[in-house]
Design an enzyme around this catalytic site. Structure first.
Site, PDB file in Angstrom:
ATOM      1  N   GLU A 147       9.093   8.540 -13.096  1.00 34.23           N
ATOM      2  CA  GLU A 147       7.670   7.620 -13.659  1.00 34.23           C
ATOM      3  C   GLU A 147       8.346   7.450 -15.566  1.00 34.23           C
ATOM      4  OE1 GLU A 147       5.674   6.335 -12.326  1.00 34.23           O
ATOM      5  OE2 GLU A 147       5.236   7.000 -10.173  1.00 34.23           O
ATOM      6  N   ASP A 294      11.547   2.017  -2.235  1.00 38.42           N
ATOM      7  CA  ASP A 294      11.540   0.643  -2.767  1.00 38.42           C
ATOM      8  C   ASP A 294      12.401   0.140  -4.121  1.00 38.42           C
ATOM      9  OD1 ASP A 294      10.323   1.839  -4.152  1.00 38.42           O
ATOM     10  OD2 ASP A 294       8.628   1.212  -3.949  1.00 38.42           O
ATOM     11  N   GLU A 388      -3.539   0.242   0.527  1.00 40.23           N
ATOM     12  CA  GLU A 388      -2.416   0.864   0.494  1.00 40.23           C
ATOM     13  C   GLU A 388      -1.307   1.053   1.587  1.00 40.23           C
ATOM     14  OE1 GLU A 388      -1.232   0.804  -2.697  1.00 40.23           O
ATOM     15  OE2 GLU A 388      -1.284   3.418  -3.099  1.00 40.23           O
ATOM     16  N   GLU A 406       2.869  -5.274  -6.875  1.00 41.54           N
ATOM     17  CA  GLU A 406       3.897  -6.035  -6.024  1.00 41.54           C
ATOM     18  C   GLU A 406       3.488  -7.237  -5.593  1.00 41.54           C
ATOM     19  OE1 GLU A 406       2.647  -3.275  -6.288  1.00 41.54           O
ATOM     20  OE2 GLU A 406       4.203  -1.831  -6.833  1.00 41.54           O
TER      21      GLU A 406
HETATM   22  C1  DMJ Z   1       5.116   0.851 -10.673  1.00 39.01           C
HETATM   23  O1  DMJ Z   1       5.224   1.802 -11.206  1.00 39.01           O
HETATM   24  C2  DMJ Z   1       6.475   0.315  -9.961  1.00 39.01           C
HETATM   25  O2  DMJ Z   1       7.138  -0.718  -9.733  1.00 39.01           O
HETATM   26  C3  DMJ Z   1       6.626   1.183  -9.089  1.00 39.01           C
HETATM   27  O3  DMJ Z   1       8.066   0.725  -9.293  1.00 39.01           O
HETATM   28  C4  DMJ Z   1       6.372   1.035  -7.850  1.00 39.01           C
HETATM   29  N1  DMJ Z   1       5.412   0.832  -8.112  1.00 39.01           N
HETATM   30  C5  DMJ Z   1       4.690   0.884  -9.189  1.00 39.01           C
HETATM   31  C6  DMJ Z   1       2.995   0.572  -8.778  1.00 39.01           C
HETATM   32  O4  DMJ Z   1       2.408  -0.421  -8.009  1.00 39.01           O
END
Ligand code: DMJ
Length: 934
Positions: A147, A294, A388, A406
């Site tokens: 993060e 992802d 979610e 997203e």
């Molecule tokens: C974001 O912090 C980024 O896109 C991350 O890759 C995963 N998704 C969150 C938001 O949903």
């Protein structure tokens, strides 16, 4: 849109400038002139309307950013319901999600480049000054490496990228001297100790001040990390290296990626969700494109785009091929096992996978992107937001929605790729829903439950970093943006990095890179950069023609036939395998199939049946695999059912000025009194009862008469409180937790139970609020005196009328009361008012117990009378029509409640509990077996 001549993806030689010069406008490269050929289909949106929507996005951003700056800054995030900053350590811990908070003004840093995209150059200049003046990166706080990288390092680099662009233009940021880049470098060095593992995979967390493994660091004992956590560094780290010339960052990120690549499951070419950072063993062997994985895939493709390194493309293409072979079951994307990729690992999807259609656009694979996006949009239309998680038949699996961007991201890229105004309409809906359901007086609040419309006191920084960028860009014309967006690539947090980095400080790009390939497989490029003629054979209705067959995929969904359609056709001719949901213990044909699959049915002495699978006893390996899947489906089905049977939360919505329905609080129901799910809502002004605990006859009946009484939890039974306020003339009651700081954000909800006696005499609705939610009402009374609320099972849609509505009478209650039945449910209940919420959890996940089956066989137990757990749901007719599953579930739970009429003291009346305990044992046994097999 630029055609990005010389782009590597279309087969020219090594790029001189950027490998692909679109990217920020991703699809532009592969789908050059789609927008200009648009002539039919969804009605085009006028420039005027697009501008109007763009302005609306700007206003919404101002509301979110302005409230953050006014009420929360320098805290990391805004708490929009209580209108203050979220400071780590000062709020109850929310677990991992708090690891994004490093006391470094997260939201401000994450918002920097959004300000420039939205043309707020002056505000950007101010924000940069604030970051330089106020932000400290040396706090004694343990943060997530992932993060911190995507949000803070990415935010600083995005800010720097646009600061130098502005400086070069000669008007703004003339004083800027790479200060943000210096901060980014400082942060980069702080993250490096996390990579001190033999594998090169980073530890998941690091202490910003003390690093890792020192006693003061309080971190460094973790053994596992998620694949996305280890594989989503290359863009930021490489940019940092190339901007500064310090090669170490790119080297470390490459090494982590190389290791993940080496560890891919070689037969399926998939990666698991979690990996041991020391041994490289897969800890979780399920594989999808959503949570946990992802952005690993995203970064492989984008690393190729940004860095021009062919090996990243080759890796991406190899994984993509596997994803399309196993995980993609259009329009669904379903997790599978890496070793047995034909075996689904779940029957639900998570919201994070909504980014994938956008990535498919970048890849140039538009058809499945359109299909999945359309499916997701239909789920949104049903629930206003993407929950979610949702099941393969599109029911809610996890009901919260933290304003994730997203889906907006994919919508933007699909619009760029197709030019289809349909996607503008989609964006318009997103804007409307955000304003209607998530907007509160002090920002935008995450949805706690998309079904009830209740809120969480949370506005994540990614909402500002990503959502507003994508929505604004969706409606913007080239001239609306002060720079050329196509010169940049979006990181996973939508931060902008300039494509010219591909040719800067390239020295490390080949060093330390492991690749199995010397030559690229050129056939993959057909996929990567499809010819626009093939995608749009002069057909402006191309996208629409793909969406059309999916038009009603959510409404008309029926569980059977959606899962594994591909697999069934794969074995054309053969009978489709028996699905768990179809199984009936009394059907002799089913028993025969079970036998073939190596599954035996054991009748236990207590009347239950147990299913046990011994793969070795199966008729063939295919039957054994079917059996394994059958057992797994049984387990999934059971845990899904447990969730569905839980009583959903209720909503307390503040409808008076200045809230006008914008604040919705999550409330727990009661097992007595008016059932709000069966009756209309109750609306009224609130008044505190005296005594506040409501445990004796009220001394202020005149104050609560005709109102909704507020009572404090504790001292006596919930039912006793209800009787006392009812006798005083209250039309409803809200019990507020006396446990200071408790919140539905952090504690599981529970139902207020009766007192073990007949509670039919209680006619008014009663709801429970944790202390934090309760104090929102109490604060409102202090400030506005007259506070009106609506008690319901689902928040009422807000509309302008709500602001002018007269206070309605509570006539609905008196009408409904006579018909009210007390329906004790089979949920976990809080029987005693003084019990702590944790002890009786409505939402608690089942604990695992020790494996029951020493043979390492999977076993599943169920009540014999209910040996087909979905029997009540199986209404799929032969012609494929389905009845409404939600209704059936409701009916089913009502039936179950009716057959379980007593809730008694000190005893949870839950025959389901014992069944659940068995299932848990079986889940563990099943997992053990799987482990042994693998
Ligand atoms: C974001 O912090 C980024 O896109 C991350 O890759 C995963 N998704 C969150 C938001 O949903």
């Amino acid at each position: 849109m630029s055609e990005a001549g010389g782009g590597r993806g279309c087969g020219s030689s090594v790029p001189q400038r950027a490998p692909w010069s679109l990217v920020a406008a991703t699809a532009a490269f592969c789908l050059v002139s789609a927008t200009s050929v648009w002539t039919a289909g969804a009605a085009p949106m006028s420039r005027e309307e697009r501008q109007k929507l763009g302005n609306q996005v700007l206003e919404m951003f101002d509301h979110a950013y302005g409230n953050y700056m006014e009420h929360a800054y320098p805290a990391d995030e805004l708490m929009p319901l209580t209108c203050r900053g979220r400071v780590r350590g000062q709020e109850p811990s929310r677990g991992d999600v708090d690891d994004a908070l490093g006391k470094f003004s997260l939201t401000l840093i994450d918002s920097l480049d959004t300000l420039v995209v939205l043309n707020k150059t002056k505000e950007f200049e101010d924000a940069v000054r604030k970051v330089l003046r106020d932000v400290n990166l040396d706090n004694d706080v343990v943060v997530s490496v992932f993060e911190t990288n995507i949000r803070v390092l990415g935010g600083l680099l995005g800010g720097h990228s646009l600061a130098i662009m502005l400086k070069e233009k000669g008007e703004y940021m003339q004083w800027y001297n790479d200060e943000l880049l210096q901060m980014a470098k400082q942060l980069g060095y702080k993250l490096l100790p996390a990579f001190n593992t033999t594998s090169g995979l980073p530890y998941p967390r690091i202490n910003l001040k003390f690093g890792i493994r020192k006693p003061e660091a309080r971190t460094g004992t973790e053994t596992d990390t998620c694949t996305a956590c280890a594989g989503t560094l290359i863009l930021e780290f490489a940019a940092l290296s190339r901007f500064t010339g310090a090669t170490i960052f790119e080297e470390y990120a490459r090494k982590a990626l190389d290791f993940l690549w080496e560890k891919r499951q070689r037969s399926s070419n998939l990666v698991g969700v979690t990996i041991n950072i020391h041994t490289g063993d897969w800890v979780r062997k399920d594989s999808g494109v959503g949570a946990g994985i992802d952005s690993y895939y995203e970064y492989l493709l984008k690393a190729y785009v940004l860095l021009g390194d062919d090996s990243f493309l080759e890796r991406f293409n190899t994984h993509y091929d596997a994803i399309m072979r196993y995980i993609s079951q259009p329009p669904l994307l379903l997790d599978v096992h890496i070793h047995k990729p034909m075996l689904n690992a779940r029957t639900w999807m998570d919201a994070l996978l909504a980014f994938f259609p956008g990535l498919q656009v970048l890849k140039g694979d538009i058809r499945p992107a359109i299909e999945t996006h359309e499916m997701l949009y239909q789920v949104i239309k049903k629930h206003n937001f993407l929950p979610e998680a949702f099941t393969t038949d599109f029911r809610v699996h996890w009901a919260q929605h933290p304003l994730r961007p997203e889906f907006a991201e994919s919508t933007y890229f699909l619009y760029k790729a197709t030019g289809d105004p349909y996607y503008l309409e989609v964006g318009k809906t997103l804007i409307e829903n955000l304003n209607k359901y998530a907007r509160v007086p002090c920002g935008f609040a995450a949805m706690k439950d998309v079904r009830t419309g209740s809120h969480e006191d949370r506005m994540d920084s990614f909402f500002l970093a990503e959502m507003f960028k994508y929505l604004y860009l969706l409606f913007a014309d080239k001239e609306d943006i002060i720079f050329d967006i196509e010169d940049y690539i979006f990181t996973t947090e939508a931060h902008l990095l300039p494509l010219w980095l591909s040719t800067t400080n390239q020295s490390i790009s080949k060093k330390n890179t492991t690749s199995d390939y010397t030559e690229l497989d050129d056939s993959n490029f057909d996929w990567t950069c499809p010819n626009t003629q093939i995608l749009f054979p002069n057909d402006p209705l191309y996208a629409q023609s793909i969406r059309e067959p999916l038009k009603n995929v959510v409404d008309k969904s029926c569980p059977r036939g959606i899962i594994r359609v591909r697999e069934e056709s794969f074995r054309s001719g053969a009978k489709p395998p028996l699905r768990a949901r179809d199984f009936m213990a009394t059907n002799s044909e089913h028993l025969e199939i079970l036998k073939k699959m190596g599954v035996s049915l054991i009748h236990l002495k207590d009347g239950r049946v147990q299913l046990v699978q011994h793969a070795i006893q199966a008729a063939s390996s295919i039957d054994a695999e079917d059996g394994l899947r059958f057992m797994q489906e049984m387990i999934e089905l059971s845990s899904q059912q447990q969730k569905e049977q839980q009583l959903p939360p209720r909503a307390v919505q503040i409808v008076s000025h200045p809230f006008f329905g914008r604040v919705v609080l999550t409330a727990g129901p009661a097992q007595f009194g008016l059932d709000l799910s069966k009756h209309k809502e109750t609306r009224g002004f609130v008044a505190s009862s005296k005594p506040y605990n409501g445990c004796s006859e009220l001394t202020n009946p005149e104050a609560v008469m005709g109102k909704i009484a507020l009572i404090q939890r504790g001292q006596c039974m919930f039912a006793e409180k209800a009787r006392n306020i009812q006798n005083a003339g209250a039309i409803g009651g809200i019990v507020i937790d006396d446990n200071e700081g408790s919140s539905s954000d952090t504690a599981p909800l529970f139902q207020m139970a009766g007192d073990g006696k007949d509670t039919d005499d209680i006619k008014i609705p009663m709801l429970f609020l944790f202390s934090k939610e309760g104090s929102i009402i109490l604060d409102a009374i202090r400030e506005y005196e007259e506070v009106e609320v609506l008690l319901s099972d689902k928040a009422k849609d807000r509309d302008p009328d709500m602001e002018s509505e007269e206070q309605p009478s509570s006539e609905n209650d008196s009408q409904d009361q006579s018909a009210e039945q007390i329906t004790p449910s089979s949920q976990e209940v809080d029987l005693v008012d003084q019990e702590s919420p944790e002890e009786s959890s409505l939402n608690s996940e089942p604990e695992s117990s020790s494996p029951a089956d020493t043979d390492n066989a999977a076993s599943v137990s169920a009540s014999e009378q209910n040996s087909n757990p979905m029997e009540n749901h199986e209404t799929t007719s032969l012609d494929g029509e389905c009845t409404d599953l939600d209704n059936q579930l409701q009916e089913q739970s009502e039936t179950e409640e009716d057959s379980n009429p007593n809730v008694s003291w000190g005893k949870k009346v839950q025959p389901i509990d014992s069944i659940l305990a068995d299932w848990n044992e079986d889940i563990e046994a099943f997992e053990m077996m799987e482990k042994d097999e693998l």
